[in-house]
Design an enzyme around this catalytic site. Structure first.
Site, PDB file in Angstrom:
ATOM      1  N   THR A   8       1.949  -0.703   5.300  1.00  0.00           N
ATOM      2  CA  THR A   8       0.701  -1.431   5.023  1.00  0.00           C
ATOM      3  C   THR A   8       0.621  -1.968   3.593  1.00  0.00           C
ATOM      4  O   THR A   8      -0.423  -2.470   3.192  1.00  0.00           O
ATOM      5  CB  THR A   8      -0.503  -0.500   5.245  1.00  0.00           C
ATOM      6  OG1 THR A   8      -0.314   0.656   4.428  1.00  0.00           O
ATOM      7  CG2 THR A   8      -0.616  -0.102   6.699  1.00  0.00           C
ATOM      8  N   LYS A   9       1.690  -1.887   2.828  1.00  0.00           N
ATOM      9  CA  LYS A   9       1.636  -2.363   1.444  1.00  0.00           C
ATOM     10  C   LYS A   9       1.798  -3.897   1.391  1.00  0.00           C
ATOM     11  O   LYS A   9       1.906  -4.541   2.426  1.00  0.00           O
ATOM     12  CB  LYS A   9       2.696  -1.628   0.615  1.00  0.00           C
ATOM     13  CG  LYS A   9       2.425  -0.104   0.529  1.00  0.00           C
ATOM     14  CD  LYS A   9       1.430   0.267  -0.559  1.00  0.00           C
ATOM     15  CE  LYS A   9       0.762   1.611  -0.435  1.00  0.00           C
ATOM     16  NZ  LYS A   9       1.547   2.808  -0.614  1.00  0.00           N
TER      17      LYS A   9
END
Ligand SMILES: *Cc1c(COP(=O)(O)O)cnc(C)c1O
Length: 394
Positions: free
Chosen positions: A195-196
């Protein structure tokens, strides 16, 4: 976060998750190509990814791919000589990985409060925490907003500290003319978790301009072997000889993951622009609501917008937990970044911490809510967040 992602996949139509990766056909094709090539471990794609990542930051730096940012933080601290009994200053407002790597080395994190405007490390609190045993400091660029790097560098210089930046949120952040990844710190560590701001599934990158630090990290990344597997096989006549010079780790990034990363890297500006547009939309839509909006980067600087962290004001008349519950009932996933380290049992007991030592983080923790912001969000999903927040707070 992985449980949120699983939830997202099963309820894709009804529930808007707090975060999702932005993976297209190009990434899928690149991974498939890597698998067909037979290079399943670290090979030419991992090496190319490192070269391209260094170039993206302006060149003249060593970029070393890892299987996580946690691994990268561990190796960076090891390379600058953090060891048993040393102290390393860490902000309470971060993920546990920032502090756990200090314990891996038998050293002790000294956890300090943050600045109320940015939620980045409070430099006065950091200064006050320095003792003769302080070896290093790990500033965190929270949400993608740069810490005061000049202030950190000055502090480090004055007190002889090593600096390892936790840039897990800060890929594409620029401040004072330099991207995060360049500058005077000993090492800067990025995360490519799912999710970065860009992803390889799991992965990370350590960047340094110090030749010796780079050499130590390369060795320790792969069992303490003096050369990479790739180097051993690249020569015309493959050599079976290698030397173990230290008890190293197994932290290398695979070629299929690196192939995904190379495509994400090429798309990184486009993805950042989308997140910045979502942040701008939120700022405008929420300006009349009882919400404190996130701090912005200075004029001419760039915020990576990994997170959009709003804070409920007293006028909101709703508790943060209730707000998140109501948002979830309406199908919008929110999260909290972060539960401060001093609120976790291990750190509280290990470092003998209590709320009173962290007045800022303790107060802000009660009212923060992270709203969905990711580059694959559609306009109608952004509209839905805006409408839902407005309704829940009205
Ligand atoms: C995600 C994160 C990490 C760890 O990254 P991994 O790649 O999952 O190891 C470290 N620090 C912060 C602040 C993070 O948000």
């Amino acid at each position: 976060m992985s449980s949120l992602q699983r939830g997202a996949l099963t309820n894709a139509d009804s529930f808007l998750p707090f975060a999702l990766p932005d993976i297209g056909e190009e990434e899928i094709e690149a991974v498939a190509e890597a698998m067909r090539s037979g290079w399943l471990t670290s090979g030419p794609r991992a090496a190319a990814f490192e070269r391209e990542f260094a170039e993206f930051l302006g060149g003249d730096v060593h970029a070393m791919a890892m299987n996580s940012a946690t691994a990268g933080l561990h190796l960076a601290l090891e390379a600058v000589g953090v060891g048993p009994g040393d102290e390393v200053i860490v902000p309470t407002w971060t993920f546990t990985a920032t502090a756990e790597v200090v314990r891996y080395l038998g050293a002790n994190p000294v956890i300090v409060d943050v600045d109320p405007a940015t939620l980045n490390i409070d430099l006065d609190a950091a200064t006050a925490a320095i003792t003769p045993r302080t070896k290093a400091i790990i500033p965190v660029h929270f949400a993608g907003l740069a810490v005061d790097r000049q202030g950190i560098a000055k502090l480090a210089e004055e007190h002889g500290l090593r600096v390892v930046e936790d840039a897990a949120h800060a890929f594409t952040t620029v401040s004072a003319g330099d991207p995060v990844g360049r500058g005077s710190s000993d090492a800067v560590v990025f995360s490519f978790y799912a999710t970065k701001t860009m992803t390889t599934g799991e992965g990370g990158m350590v960047v340094t301009s110090d030749e010796q630090i780079a050499a130590r990290i390369r060795t320790m990344r792969l069992h303490g072997i003096s050369h990479d597997v790739f180097d051993r096989y690249r020569s015309a006549v493959p050599s079976w000889r290698y030397e173990v010079v230290a008890p190293g780790y197994k932290y290398n990034l695979t070629d299929p993951a690196a192939a995904m990363g190379r495509v994400q890297l090429r798309r990184s500006q486009e993805m950042r622009d989308k997140r910045a547009a979502i942040a701008a939309r939120y700022d405008e839509a929420f300006s009349g609501l009882p919400l404190q909006l996130p701090a912005h980067a200075d004029e001419g600087d760039t915020h990576a917008w990994h997170l959009y962290v709003s804070r409920l004001t007293d006028e909101a008349g709703v508790q943060r937990d209730v707000f998140i519950q109501e948002m979830a009932k309406a199908g919008v996933g929110c999260s909290v970044h972060f539960i401060p380290l001093h609120r976790h049992p291990y750190w509280r007991e290990q470092c003998k911490l209590d709320d009173g030592q962290f007045p800022v983080a303790t107060a802000e923790f009660a009212r923060v809510a992270s709203l969905p912001i990711f580059s694959s969000m559609t306009d109608s999903q952004v509209d839905r967040v805006v409408e839902t927040v407005s309704r829940v707070l009205s």
